[in-house]
Design a protein around this motif. Sequence first.
Motif, PDB file in Angstrom:
ATOM      1  N   ALA A 199       0.828  -1.217   0.000  1.00 18.71           N
ATOM      2  CA  ALA A 199       0.000   0.000   0.000  1.00 18.71           C
ATOM      3  C   ALA A 199       0.857   1.259   0.000  1.00 18.71           C
ATOM      4  O   ALA A 199       1.872   1.331   0.694  1.00 18.71           O
ATOM      5  CB  ALA A 199      -0.914   0.004   1.216  1.00 18.71           C
ATOM      6  N   GLU A 200       0.427   2.214  -0.788  1.00 18.24           N
ATOM      7  CA  GLU A 200       1.049   3.535  -0.757  1.00 18.24           C
ATOM      8  C   GLU A 200       0.263   4.377   0.231  1.00 18.24           C
ATOM      9  O   GLU A 200      -0.947   4.242   0.353  1.00 18.24           O
ATOM     10  CB  GLU A 200       1.018   4.176  -2.142  1.00 18.24           C
ATOM     11  N   PHE A 201       0.952   5.225   0.974  1.00 13.76           N
ATOM     12  CA  PHE A 201       0.292   6.141   1.876  1.00 13.76           C
ATOM     13  C   PHE A 201       1.048   7.456   1.859  1.00 13.76           C
ATOM     14  O   PHE A 201       2.214   7.517   1.473  1.00 13.76           O
ATOM     15  CB  PHE A 201       0.138   5.567   3.289  1.00 13.76           C
ATOM     16  N   VAL A 247       8.373  10.076   4.160  1.00 13.96           N
ATOM     17  CA  VAL A 247       8.873  10.576   5.448  1.00 13.96           C
ATOM     18  C   VAL A 247       9.439   9.415   6.261  1.00 13.96           C
ATOM     19  O   VAL A 247      10.544   9.501   6.811  1.00 13.96           O
ATOM     20  CB  VAL A 247       7.754  11.290   6.244  1.00 13.96           C
ATOM     21  N   ALA A 248       8.695   8.321   6.328  1.00 11.77           N
ATOM     22  CA  ALA A 248       9.162   7.142   7.066  1.00 11.77           C
ATOM     23  C   ALA A 248      10.462   6.604   6.477  1.00 11.77           C
ATOM     24  O   ALA A 248      11.402   6.293   7.215  1.00 11.77           O
ATOM     25  CB  ALA A 248       8.085   6.062   7.062  1.00 11.77           C
ATOM     26  N   GLU A 249      10.528   6.512   5.158  1.00 13.42           N
ATOM     27  CA  GLU A 249      11.739   6.007   4.513  1.00 13.42           C
ATOM     28  C   GLU A 249      12.940   6.916   4.785  1.00 13.42           C
ATOM     29  O   GLU A 249      14.040   6.429   5.084  1.00 13.42           O
ATOM     30  CB  GLU A 249      11.500   5.863   3.011  1.00 13.42           C
ATOM     31  N   ASP A 250      12.729   8.227   4.720  1.00 11.53           N
ATOM     32  CA  ASP A 250      13.822   9.175   4.986  1.00 11.53           C
ATOM     33  C   ASP A 250      14.311   9.078   6.424  1.00 11.53           C
ATOM     34  O   ASP A 250      15.521   9.086   6.691  1.00 11.53           O
ATOM     35  CB  ASP A 250      13.379  10.611   4.695  1.00 11.53           C
ATOM     36  N   GLU A 251      13.389   8.991   7.362  1.00  6.91           N
ATOM     37  CA  GLU A 251      13.779   8.934   8.772  1.00  6.91           C
ATOM     38  C   GLU A 251      14.414   7.594   9.132  1.00  6.91           C
ATOM     39  O   GLU A 251      15.324   7.541   9.960  1.00  6.91           O
ATOM     40  CB  GLU A 251      12.591   9.238   9.676  1.00  6.91           C
ATOM     41  N   LEU A 264       8.610  10.873  14.044  1.00  5.41           N
ATOM     42  CA  LEU A 264       8.221  11.088  12.653  1.00  5.41           C
ATOM     43  C   LEU A 264       7.834   9.770  11.975  1.00  5.41           C
ATOM     44  O   LEU A 264       6.866   9.708  11.213  1.00  5.41           O
ATOM     45  CB  LEU A 264       9.336  11.784  11.882  1.00  5.41           C
ATOM     46  N   ILE A 265       8.582   8.728  12.264  1.00  2.55           N
ATOM     47  CA  ILE A 265       8.274   7.410  11.694  1.00  2.55           C
ATOM     48  C   ILE A 265       6.934   6.916  12.232  1.00  2.55           C
ATOM     49  O   ILE A 265       6.073   6.465  11.471  1.00  2.55           O
ATOM     50  CB  ILE A 265       9.399   6.392  11.997  1.00  2.55           C
TER      51      ILE A 265
END
Length: 95
Positions: free
Chosen positions: A29-31, A36-40, A64-65
């Motif tokens: 799923a895309e959200f 943001v989660a991937e960057d953090e 943030l994650i």
Amino acid sequence: MTGSDEDPRAVELKSAVSRLRRELAAHPAEFTDRAVAEDELAALAAMAVSGIPEVPRLRRSLLLIAGSIGSVSALSKGLADVRSAVELFGEPPRR
């Protein structure tokens, strides 16, 4: 390869972050806040590799994650593991 002089907390953080990154990558799923989660998660991985990270920065990334993937129940175990690993670096200061 884990060196004998490597901080076990950093090893645990790297492992937990790596697992959650794999779970997130495999999640179909895309959200909205996925980036943001991937960057953090990338930031947490970098902090774990660099030595003893700054606890406030760890906690900020964790928040943030959690905010970006917290509603995705399939990722809750991985998120809990990352949180536990962050907590190994110390409790937040009491106010």
